[in-house]
Design a protein around this motif. Structure first.
Motif, PDB file in Angstrom:
ATOM      1  N   ASN A 129       1.911   0.911  -4.051  1.00 13.52           N
ATOM      2  CA  ASN A 129       1.471  -0.404  -4.515  1.00 13.52           C
ATOM      3  C   ASN A 129       2.115  -1.560  -3.748  1.00 13.52           C
ATOM      4  OD1 ASN A 129      -0.121   0.775  -6.552  1.00 13.52           O
ATOM      5  ND2 ASN A 129       1.660   0.927  -7.904  1.00 13.52           N
ATOM      6  N   SER A 130       2.605  -1.334  -2.564  1.00  9.03           N
ATOM      7  CA  SER A 130       3.217  -2.408  -1.795  1.00  9.03           C
ATOM      8  C   SER A 130       2.178  -3.063  -0.901  1.00  9.03           C
ATOM      9  CB  SER A 130       4.361  -1.860  -0.937  1.00  9.03           C
ATOM     10  OG  SER A 130       3.836  -1.214   0.217  1.00  9.03           O
ATOM     11  N   PRO A 131       2.423  -4.306  -0.460  1.00  8.25           N
ATOM     12  CA  PRO A 131       1.465  -4.960   0.438  1.00  8.25           C
ATOM     13  C   PRO A 131       1.309  -4.213   1.759  1.00  8.25           C
ATOM     14  CG  PRO A 131       3.517  -6.214   0.298  1.00  8.25           C
ATOM     15  CD  PRO A 131       3.569  -5.178  -0.770  1.00  8.25           C
ATOM     16  N   ILE A 132       2.362  -3.535   2.187  1.00  6.35           N
ATOM     17  CA  ILE A 132       2.279  -2.802   3.442  1.00  6.35           C
ATOM     18  C   ILE A 132       1.405  -1.556   3.279  1.00  6.35           C
ATOM     19  CG2 ILE A 132       3.621  -1.591   5.195  1.00  6.35           C
ATOM     20  CD1 ILE A 132       3.793  -4.744   5.027  1.00  6.35           C
ATOM     21  N   THR A 133       1.429  -0.947   2.102  1.00  8.38           N
ATOM     22  CA  THR A 133       0.530   0.176   1.846  1.00  8.38           C
ATOM     23  C   THR A 133      -0.916  -0.271   1.988  1.00  8.38           C
ATOM     24  OG1 THR A 133       2.134   0.989   0.232  1.00  8.38           O
ATOM     25  CG2 THR A 133      -0.040   1.998   0.204  1.00  8.38           C
ATOM     26  N   ILE A 134      -1.220  -1.423   1.425  1.00 16.57           N
ATOM     27  CA  ILE A 134      -2.583  -1.964   1.517  1.00 16.57           C
ATOM     28  C   ILE A 134      -2.936  -2.262   2.971  1.00 16.57           C
ATOM     29  CG2 ILE A 134      -3.994  -3.982   0.940  1.00 16.57           C
ATOM     30  CD1 ILE A 134      -2.598  -4.020  -1.778  1.00 16.57           C
ATOM     31  N   LYS A 135      -2.037  -2.929   3.664  1.00 14.88           N
ATOM     32  CA  LYS A 135      -2.298  -3.272   5.069  1.00 14.88           C
ATOM     33  C   LYS A 135      -2.501  -2.023   5.914  1.00 14.88           C
ATOM     34  CE  LYS A 135      -0.185  -5.515   9.091  1.00 14.88           C
ATOM     35  NZ  LYS A 135      -0.300  -4.324   9.956  1.00 14.88           N
ATOM     36  N   ASN A 136      -1.636  -1.033   5.734  1.00 16.88           N
ATOM     37  CA  ASN A 136      -1.738   0.181   6.539  1.00 16.88           C
ATOM     38  C   ASN A 136      -3.023   0.954   6.242  1.00 16.88           C
ATOM     39  OD1 ASN A 136       0.682  -0.380   7.764  1.00 16.88           O
ATOM     40  ND2 ASN A 136       1.896   1.006   6.498  1.00 16.88           N
ATOM     41  N   ARG A 137      -3.436   0.974   4.972  1.00 14.04           N
ATOM     42  CA  ARG A 137      -4.665   1.684   4.626  1.00 14.04           C
ATOM     43  C   ARG A 137      -5.883   1.007   5.264  1.00 14.04           C
ATOM     44  NH1 ARG A 137      -5.655   5.603   1.204  1.00 14.04           N
ATOM     45  NH2 ARG A 137      -3.973   6.450   2.486  1.00 14.04           N
ATOM     46  N   ILE A 138      -5.898  -0.315   5.262  1.00 15.28           N
ATOM     47  CA  ILE A 138      -6.995  -1.041   5.915  1.00 15.28           C
ATOM     48  C   ILE A 138      -6.983  -0.770   7.416  1.00 15.28           C
ATOM     49  CG2 ILE A 138      -7.859  -3.347   6.488  1.00 15.28           C
ATOM     50  CD1 ILE A 138      -6.911  -4.235   3.702  1.00 15.28           C
TER      51      ILE A 138
END
Length: 669
Positions: free
Chosen positions: A528-537
């Motif tokens: 749930n971190s912003p980096i998880t979101i960025k990396n998934r995109i």
């Protein structure tokens, strides 16, 4: 001086029936005029004419709350911006009584087109009952505005004031001894670029509560060069909306402009609003617009003497800033500094050597960077050694441990900040030269502890730092000043990071896990971190690129659409991808709920036309598999990942991915 041309245009018959006809005609003139302008002269004058898509986006940002509008277009070119304003006003339910346009332009080629544009604008306004008058001032805008703002005994021009200003100012540097620089100083601005001068001059000429919309390079938001501009502008104007683009190329693609641009809407008042609207899109013609309300104090920290403008396009970006706020150390507090490499190769050409030999030391370029370290020597056409002479001796540093970073990143690189460890143990030399395209971290000219160097390199290479840097730096350079302005973990934290690193530098995922676990103290790294979101995109974009989708589809919109059709949340493994039936609205709801990407209403057609249709054409998805007879224009239309594509995407995180992609492409081609 060319006498300003004033005319109240005659109103001929209704030749153009719609606003789109007007914009299409003007945009055709823009392309025609661009071909006539000399390329060298355009660059010198900063002439980049505004495409109709950009002009329409800018015009739509105005509120237009007054019945009688006086519009300033400084550096009007062929009139694309003022034509877009006319179209916008004619389409609004509450139309003004009158519109008076003052357009500045000094290029004779462009003036002829500008006058034709104004004639068409007059026709359009007549159709909708708006009284239209205009004035073309064939005079330098900086000169004229300085005369109006600073009259003297010899010049007492009538000061013009405007309710609205829309500008695409020239992007050109001005010399410190130039007349333009002197004139701008007279109105209280010290700047090295014309666009800052045009913007401040236009702001001065606005009436109280007047509106300004401008498109400029994003680089003014931070850095030393535009500090005075920021302070002067923000003292007069209240920022209301900022629009940014995902792509550096698309807004002015006809002119091959790679500068990162930003559209600003501001009103002339001292009191600042509580929030600022931040919007973003992949390009000006893309109506899928990400929308985010940002507290003004988050945009501009009231305690920041530099008045940096920190643009956070979504809640994910806010989380990045919040996480970075946990690091408070400056380089000075760490006992470190960063400098630019001292060796400028063309200045020591006679001392360059292609390969190491007696009497030389290693000369390190970005080409030597290799996964967290340096590969020396390497396969490159560049000279890799520097002869030690009286001339070059002062350019060298002791061969000790350092952290090196690239000053320039290419368009192809995933990360803006790329750092490596220079391990002195691996090179048998007493000194070394770092080329000018590098920055190097050191301790008063000497090297770092190796563990500290490794920890610092891990931190700089983290996705968190990269995401933070991209938010506030609108250029591809990473200068020493930028690195000094970053905040860092303390020495103990950096040593703790470095102690985790051996001879093999960690992968990006391992780096991000280390930062989350060791520095941010996350109990479940990356969840749930912003980096998880960025990396998934980013992973989704990599997949689309591997499948051969063109650059037009390699954007965040397409990445999120793919993830929604796979029902893949940020922390899910790729092997968990599913194939739900989803329509456009559920796709967009998934984007907001799982990836914190909130888009403005009425933008579904962009997802459908500019992403879903391309996915269908490529065979990546199918439409209405549950009911093939259902019309595609039905509100119940749904899409689903094609079965073999789903099987392929579930292998993304495996060693078979590359082989499976090749087999998939061969099968479908």
């Amino acid at each position: 001086m060319i006498v300003p041309h004033f005319q109240t245009l005659a109103l001929p018959g209704n030749s153009y029936s719609t606003a789109s006809n007007l914009l299409d005609r003007v945009d055709g003139w823009r392309q025609e005029a661009t071909r006539k302008l000399q390329q060298s002269q355009r660059g010198e004058k900063g002439q980049f004419l505004t495409p109709s898509s950009v002009a329409s986006l800018m015009a739509g940002m105005f509120e237009f709350n007054c019945p009688d509008i006086s519009l300033l277009d400084a550096g009007a070119g062929i009139g694309s911006l003022l034509a877009a304003v006319v179209c916008e006003l004619c389409q609004r339910p509450n139309k003004p009584h009158s519109l008076h346009v003052t357009a500045y332009e000094i290029d004779l080629i462009l003036i002829e087109y500008l006058k034709q544009t104004l004639e068409l604008c007059s026709i359009e306004c007549q159709r909708f009952g708006i009284t239209f008058t205009c004035e073309v001032r064939e005079i330098d805008f900086i000169q004229d505005s300085a005369d109006m703002l600073q009259p003297n005994l010899f010049k007492q021009p009538v000061k013009r004031e405007f309710t609205h200003a829309i500008i695409n100012p020239p992007y050109a540097k001005i010399d410190a001894k130039s007349q333009a620089r002197t004139l701008l100083r007279s109105i209280g601005l010290e700047t090295s670029n014309l666009y800052a001068g045009f913007t401040v001059a236009a702001a001065h000429l606005l009436k109280p509560n007047g509106e300004l919309v401008s498109i400029t390079p994003r680089s003014f938001c931070n850095g030393l060069y535009f500090r005075d501009f920021r302070k002067v502008f923000l003292q007069m104007m209240a920022l209301r909306q900022l629009h940014i683009f995902e792509s550096r190329q698309l807004p002015f693609r006809d002119d091959a402009v790679l500068q990162e641009t930003i559209i600003v809407r501001a009103t002339k008042q001292i009191e600042q609003p509580n929030t600022v609207l931040i919007t973003s899109s992949s390009s000006a013609g893309d109506d899928l617009i990400l929308s985010h309300q940002l507290p003004y104090t988050a945009l501009i920290n009231p305690n920041d003497s530099e008045q940096f403008i920190r643009i956070l396009p979504d809640s994910v970006s806010q989380k990045v800033v919040e996480q970075m706020a946990q690091f408070t150390c400056t380089l000075e507090e760490l006992g470190l500094t960063v400098s630019t490499g001292k060796v400028v190769d063309f200045r020591v050409r006679s001392d360059l050597r292609l390969k190491p030999e007696n009497g030389t030391v290693p000369l390190i370029y970005p080409a030597h960077f290799s996964t967290g370290g340096v590969e020396y020597p390497t396969a490159t056409r560049k000279h890799q050694a520097l002869a030690v002479t009286e001339k070059t001796a002062t350019l060298l540093v002791p061969n000790e441990h350092y952290v090196l970073s690239k000053r320039f990143s290419s368009k192809e690189e995933k990360k803006r900040i790329v750092a490596v460890v220079w391990d002195a143990h691996k090179i048998n030399s007493s000194r070394v030269g770092f080329e000018n395209h590098l920055n190097y971290f050191h301790q008063q000219g000497r090297g770092l502890d190796l563990t500290l160097a490794r920890g610092l390199a891990v931190y700089l290479n983290s996705s968190l730092v990269d995401a933070f840097f991209r938010l506030f730096n609108g250029h591809t350079q990473v200068n020493a000043t930028d690195l000094r302005n970053l905040k860092y973990p303390n020495v103990e934290q950096l040593l703790l990071l470095g102690a985790q690193i051996g001879e093999i530098f960690p992968t990006q995922r391992e780096i991000d896990q280390l930062v989350e676990r060791q520095l941010l103290k996350a109990t479940n790294p990356l969840e749930n971190s912003p980096i998880t979101i960025k990396n998934r995109i980013d992973e989704s974009l990599e997949i689309l690129a591997a499948l051969g989708f063109p650059k037009g589809q390699l954007n965040e919109r397409s990445a999120l659409t793919l993830l929604a059709l796979l029902d893949l949340k940020p922390k899910d493994a790729w092997e968990l991808a599913k194939s739900p039936l989803r329509g456009i609205t559920p796709i967009m709801e998934f984007m907001e709920e799982e990836y914190s990407k909130k888009y403005t209403p009425n933008t579904r057609e962009t997802v459908r036309c500019q992403t879903v249709h391309q996915f269908l054409d490529a065979g990546l998805i199918v439409v209405n598999p549950d009911s093939p007879e259902r019309p595609v224009n039905s509100p119940k239309t749904a899409y689903q990942i094609e079965e073999s594509a789903l099987e392929l995407l579930r292998t993304y995180d495996t060693s078979d991915w590359d082989k499976n992609v090749r087999a998939y492409l061969v099968h479908f081609n």
